[in-house]
Enzyme design. Structure first.
Site, PDB file in Angstrom:
ATOM      1  N   CYS A   2       0.830  -1.197   0.000  1.00  0.00           N
ATOM      2  CA  CYS A   2       0.000   0.000   0.000  1.00  0.00           C
ATOM      3  C   CYS A   2       0.873   1.257   0.000  1.00  0.00           C
ATOM      4  CB  CYS A   2      -0.879   0.009   1.238  1.00  0.00           C
ATOM      5  SG  CYS A   2      -1.734  -1.542   1.506  1.00  0.00           S
ATOM      6  N   ARG A  27       3.029   1.228  -7.309  1.00  0.00           N
ATOM      7  CA  ARG A  27       3.100   0.175  -6.290  1.00  0.00           C
ATOM      8  C   ARG A  27       1.904  -0.771  -6.377  1.00  0.00           C
ATOM      9  NH1 ARG A  27       6.383   1.952  -1.930  1.00  0.00           N
ATOM     10  NH2 ARG A  27       5.111   0.890  -0.395  1.00  0.00           N
ATOM     11  N   TRP A  88      -3.700  -2.031  -1.233  1.00  0.00           N
ATOM     12  CA  TRP A  88      -3.590  -3.294  -1.976  1.00  0.00           C
ATOM     13  C   TRP A  88      -4.112  -4.326  -0.991  1.00  0.00           C
ATOM     14  CZ3 TRP A  88      -1.443  -5.078  -6.702  1.00  0.00           C
ATOM     15  CH2 TRP A  88      -1.221  -6.461  -6.773  1.00  0.00           C
ATOM     16  N   ASN A 114       0.011   0.771   6.465  1.00  0.00           N
ATOM     17  CA  ASN A 114       0.605  -0.227   5.563  1.00  0.00           C
ATOM     18  C   ASN A 114       1.035  -1.422   6.396  1.00  0.00           C
ATOM     19  OD1 ASN A 114       0.309   1.472   3.456  1.00  0.00           O
ATOM     20  ND2 ASN A 114       2.497   1.802   3.083  1.00  0.00           N
ATOM     21  N   GLY A 115       0.997  -2.613   5.804  1.00  0.00           N
ATOM     22  CA  GLY A 115       1.506  -3.782   6.519  1.00  0.00           C
ATOM     23  C   GLY A 115       0.410  -4.560   7.214  1.00  0.00           C
ATOM     24  N   GLU A 497      14.238 -22.739 -11.586  1.00  0.00           N
ATOM     25  CA  GLU A 497      13.899 -21.312 -11.512  1.00  0.00           C
ATOM     26  C   GLU A 497      15.108 -20.446 -11.884  1.00  0.00           C
ATOM     27  OE1 GLU A 497      11.333 -19.668 -11.512  1.00  0.00           O
ATOM     28  OE2 GLU A 497      11.910 -17.687 -10.808  1.00  0.00           O
ATOM     29  N   LYS A 501      15.223 -17.754 -14.981  1.00  0.00           N
ATOM     30  CA  LYS A 501      15.559 -16.335 -14.809  1.00  0.00           C
ATOM     31  C   LYS A 501      16.638 -15.912 -15.801  1.00  0.00           C
ATOM     32  CE  LYS A 501      12.767 -14.801 -12.037  1.00  0.00           C
ATOM     33  NZ  LYS A 501      11.899 -15.668 -12.782  1.00  0.00           N
ATOM     34  N   GLU A 504      15.142 -15.704 -19.336  1.00  0.00           N
ATOM     35  CA  GLU A 504      14.164 -14.670 -19.668  1.00  0.00           C
ATOM     36  C   GLU A 504      14.724 -13.264 -19.576  1.00  0.00           C
ATOM     37  OE1 GLU A 504      10.692 -14.354 -17.155  1.00  0.00           O
ATOM     38  OE2 GLU A 504      11.825 -14.980 -15.416  1.00  0.00           O
ATOM     39  N   HIS A 520      22.596 -39.021 -18.083  1.00  0.00           N
ATOM     40  CA  HIS A 520      21.779 -39.663 -19.116  1.00  0.00           C
ATOM     41  C   HIS A 520      21.640 -38.787 -20.364  1.00  0.00           C
ATOM     42  CE1 HIS A 520      20.935 -42.806 -16.279  1.00  0.00           C
ATOM     43  NE2 HIS A 520      20.543 -41.904 -15.400  1.00  0.00           N
ATOM     44  N   LYS A 619       4.013  -8.700 -18.411  1.00  0.00           N
ATOM     45  CA  LYS A 619       3.421  -9.141 -17.146  1.00  0.00           C
ATOM     46  C   LYS A 619       1.900  -9.080 -17.246  1.00  0.00           C
ATOM     47  CE  LYS A 619       4.649  -9.771 -12.732  1.00  0.00           C
ATOM     48  NZ  LYS A 619       5.861 -10.512 -12.390  1.00  0.00           N
TER      49      LYS A 619
HETATM   50  C1  F6R Z   1       8.818 -15.773 -14.846  1.00  0.00           C
HETATM   51  C2  F6R Z   1       7.414 -15.397 -14.876  1.00  0.00           C
HETATM   52  C3  F6R Z   1       6.446 -16.334 -15.515  1.00  0.00           C
HETATM   53  C4  F6R Z   1       5.191 -16.472 -14.623  1.00  0.00           C
HETATM   54  C5  F6R Z   1       4.113 -17.288 -15.351  1.00  0.00           C
HETATM   55  C6  F6R Z   1       2.906 -17.526 -14.497  1.00  0.00           C
HETATM   56  O1  F6R Z   1       9.597 -14.812 -14.217  1.00  0.00           O
HETATM   57  O2  F6R Z   1       7.038 -14.349 -14.411  1.00  0.00           O
HETATM   58  O3  F6R Z   1       7.019 -17.558 -15.752  1.00  0.00           O
HETATM   59  O4  F6R Z   1       5.550 -17.111 -13.444  1.00  0.00           O
HETATM   60  O5  F6R Z   1       3.748 -16.589 -16.502  1.00  0.00           O
HETATM   61  O6  F6R Z   1       2.306 -16.341 -14.092  1.00  0.00           O
HETATM   62  P1  F6R Z   1       1.251 -16.328 -12.928  1.00  0.00           P
HETATM   63  O7  F6R Z   1       1.950 -16.698 -11.670  1.00  0.00           O
HETATM   64  O8  F6R Z   1       0.752 -14.907 -12.887  1.00  0.00           O
HETATM   65  O9  F6R Z   1       0.190 -17.313 -13.272  1.00  0.00           O
END
Ligand code: F6R
Length: 624
Positions: A2, A27, A88, A114-115, A497, A501, A504, A520, A619
């Site tokens: 928030c 935010r 939020w 906040n929090g 993971e 990272k 991407e 293998h 995103k």
């Molecule tokens: C990687 C990344 C993607 C998301 C994936 C699922 O850094 O951001 O691999 O993890 O697109 O997204 P959500 O969690 O929003 O379903």
């Protein structure tokens, strides 16, 4: 997370608060509100669900349609002090009554918070018994009633100090009283709060962008401090009332740096927010030393009863969080867990039963494949639990219960703070299931709760100690065009993971394998130029992982190991060892993922890439 803005001075406050909140929009928020101190001894408050244009419209409406001077029409003079907030949602749905500011029964004390207040239920019960009337579902409202209760001490600052002494959690807040115009009292416990100094006016906010247009003269409120802010003065106090001297800092950031909290990118800012995000995610759920509580408005814990099998469905980073969750649920609660990527499972003509709990993990709550898989599981009779970061997202509507992560908005495309919160949520769920099923001894549960509560501190220690070694490793390997990541058992998800990272954000080809599978096939890829990132933190089959690392070394490849502090065996087999603080082995993946985020970050920066906007990716953000 928030946003908080406060102002006392001589200028019309309304526009200063609204403009300040607009600067905190990055935010993320789902509702917003303002409270302003009128000189007739009342407080005018306006709140709205949705974006700030809705709050603006509500303010104009409450002014009788007059927006001309930015002042509140009902006031007898220009109104010059007040507080504002962007929320939020964490506790309670996205509604106007849950939006801040919150107020006490007499409507004389207003607060923005906040929090998380961990002990709000106990306090709420006590204050209700004394006659307080609560009007929201939030934990934050308890602060307004508590301060009001302590106003018998005679001053707002006295009442805030007394309230602060009773509040447990991880929060910051600002309070105003109708009886003390031109005074804001703020308190900080972990969550940030910052003063902007002016001439005859002062600002208070959760982040600098909120007041950067007015002043660059800043005073930082440290953890566990209280501030009293008036037009011509700012006093810093210890919680016991002892005054503190505080130096001024000149901030020369431009607006975009300020939005990133002084970090060069959102991704780095968000990596550095992980301790706070995990603290919020576990806060009130780990109050009991002997267990975990998940029963919330949107999660009836009976959903966890009589579960014969768990199925975890997710995509990308969320799938990796699920993979760690699988180990925790099987190890602690002894329930079999299957999992699949949602985009495959939904087309398998899948078989599910009524005694099955399907967990859909999706930080955005809007990933199409995960949603479709959750809906299909429900149609076929399974109970569905959503684990998401966004209140009101589609996943919350397509499920029988919701376990929220509380990471705040993640602006960077690469998921960082959301994965650590998802993993923390999986630990909480696994532990609660274990408690309900009696599969762990009470002492072991207590030990794990204590360790989980320590995670935010461990994350802070880890991040503070990391930069030098990781930057050097990144520099050394930035030109490599292929990396192999290896891990076993709980470390495998971390390897997956880490590899994702690097792919991407640094656009480097990676492969991630279970250590035991390397021989293998993938071993053919190794030569003396190949960097191999090996996740070798504490876990039951660490010896086997170390043997796999030896196999890598035998091919002359370059080993970068992630190990647990105090384990010097890796020094002998790896060129570079990055240590994470020691915790229970099951909790190590949550820590081990962080150096791999930072490693990918530094490699990408070495290559001059824009990590916040990786190519071909975007995103899913649902906030208006
Ligand atoms: C990687 C990344 C993607 C998301 C994936 C699922 O850094 O951001 O691999 O993890 O697109 O997204 P959500 O969690 O929003 O379903």
């Amino acid at each position: 997370m928030c946003g908080i803005v406060g102002y006392v001075g001589y200028r019309p406050v309304q526009e200063i608060l609204l403009a300040g909140l607009e600067k905190l929009e990055y935010r993320g928020y789902d509702s917003a509100g303002l409270s302003m101190l009128l000189d007739d001894g009342t407080i005018e408050s306006v709140r709205a669900v949705g974006n700030l244009s809705r709050l603006r419209a509500a303010v104009v409406h409450s002014n009788g349609g007059d927006e001309s001077d930015g002042a509140v029409a009902t006031a007898t003079r220009t109104v010059t002090s007040g507080i504002g907030h962007t929320r939020w949602a964490t506790h309670g749905r996205v509604t106007e009554s849950n939006a801040h500011p919150h107020y006490d029964t007499s409507d004389k004390i207003h607060v923005v918070v906040n929090g998380i207040v961990e002990n709000y239920l106990v306090l709420k019960r006590r204050l209700s018994d004394m006659g307080a009337v609560f009007t929201s579902e939030t934990d934050a409202e308890v602060i307004a009633h508590l301060i009001s209760h302590h106003m018998a001490l005679g001053s707002l600052v006295g009442a805030v100090r007394a309230a602060y002494a009773e509040l447990e959690g991880h929060y910051s807040f600002v309070a105003i009283s109708a009886d003390e115009p031109d005074t804001l009292v703020g308190a900080r416990k972990e969550c940030p709060l910052i003063i902007g100094r002016g001439d005859g006016e002062q600002f208070l906010a959760s982040a600098i962008p909120a007041f950067l247009a007015h002043t660059r003269d800043v005073q930082y409120i440290e953890n566990e401090e209280i501030v009293v802010v008036r037009p011509d003065s700012v006093e810093f106090l210890e919680p016991d009332g002892t005054p503190i001297e505080r130096e001024h800092t000149h901030v020369d950031w431009d607006e975009s740096t300020a939005e990133k909290g002084g970090y060069e990118t959102f991704m780095l800012k968000e990596i550095n927010e992980q301790a706070d995000a995990v603290a919020e995610t576990i806060a009130d759920r780990t109050i009991r030393p002997d267990g975990v509580d998940l029963g919330e408005a949107e999660l009836d814990e009976s959903l966890l009863d009589d579960v014969e099998r768990v199925l975890i469905l997710a995509a990308g980073t969320s799938f990796h969080a699920g993979l760690i969750g699988r180990y925790a649920i099987e190890e602690w609660a002894r329930v079999p867990v299957d999992m699949d990527v949602a985009s495959e499972w939904r087309y398998r003509n899948p078989i599910v039963s009524e005694r099955e709990l399907v967990i859909g993990i999706t930080q955005s709550g809007e990933t199409a494949d995960t949603l479709a898989a959750m809906r299909l599981a429900r149609e076929r009779g399974a109970k569905v639990l959503a684990c998401t970061n966004v209140v009101g997202s589609q996943a919350t509507r397509d499920s029988d219960g919701v376990l929220y992560t509380r990471a705040g908005l993640e602006v960077s495309v690469a998921a960082t703070k959301t994965i650590v919160c998802q993993v923390a949520a999986m630990y909480l769920l696994a532990l609660r299931m274990a408690e309900k099923r009696g599969t762990l001894a009470p002492e072991r549960i207590a030990e794990l709760v204590a360790e989980i509560k320590q995670l935010p501190t461990r994350i802070t220690e880890l991040i503070e100690g990391l930069n030098g070694s990781l930057m050097a490793a990144a520099k050394r390997h930035a030109t490599s065009d292929f990396y192999l990541y290896l891990g076993r058992h709980v470390g495998r998800a971390v390897a997956l993971e880490g590899a994702l990272k690097l792919k991407e954000i640094a656009y480097i080809a990676t492969d991630a394998y279970a250590g035991g599978e390397m021989k293998h096939g993938p071993i053919a890829l190794l030569d003396e130029k190949t960097p191999v990132v090996c996740v070798a933190t504490d876990m039951p089959i660490l010896d086997k992982m170390i043997s796999n690392i030896q196999e890598v070394r035998a091919r002359g490849a370059h080993v970068i190991a992630i190990a647990t502090e105090g384990d010097d065996r890796l020094e002998a087999v790896a060129e570079e060892v990055i240590y994470v603080p020691r915790t229970d082995w099951m909790l190590q993946p949550l820590l081990a993922v962080i150096p791999l985020q930072l490693f990918a970050y530094y490699v990408a920066r070495e290559r001059g890439l824009n990590v916040d906007q990786p190519r071909n990716l975007a995103k899913t953000v649902t906030v208006e």
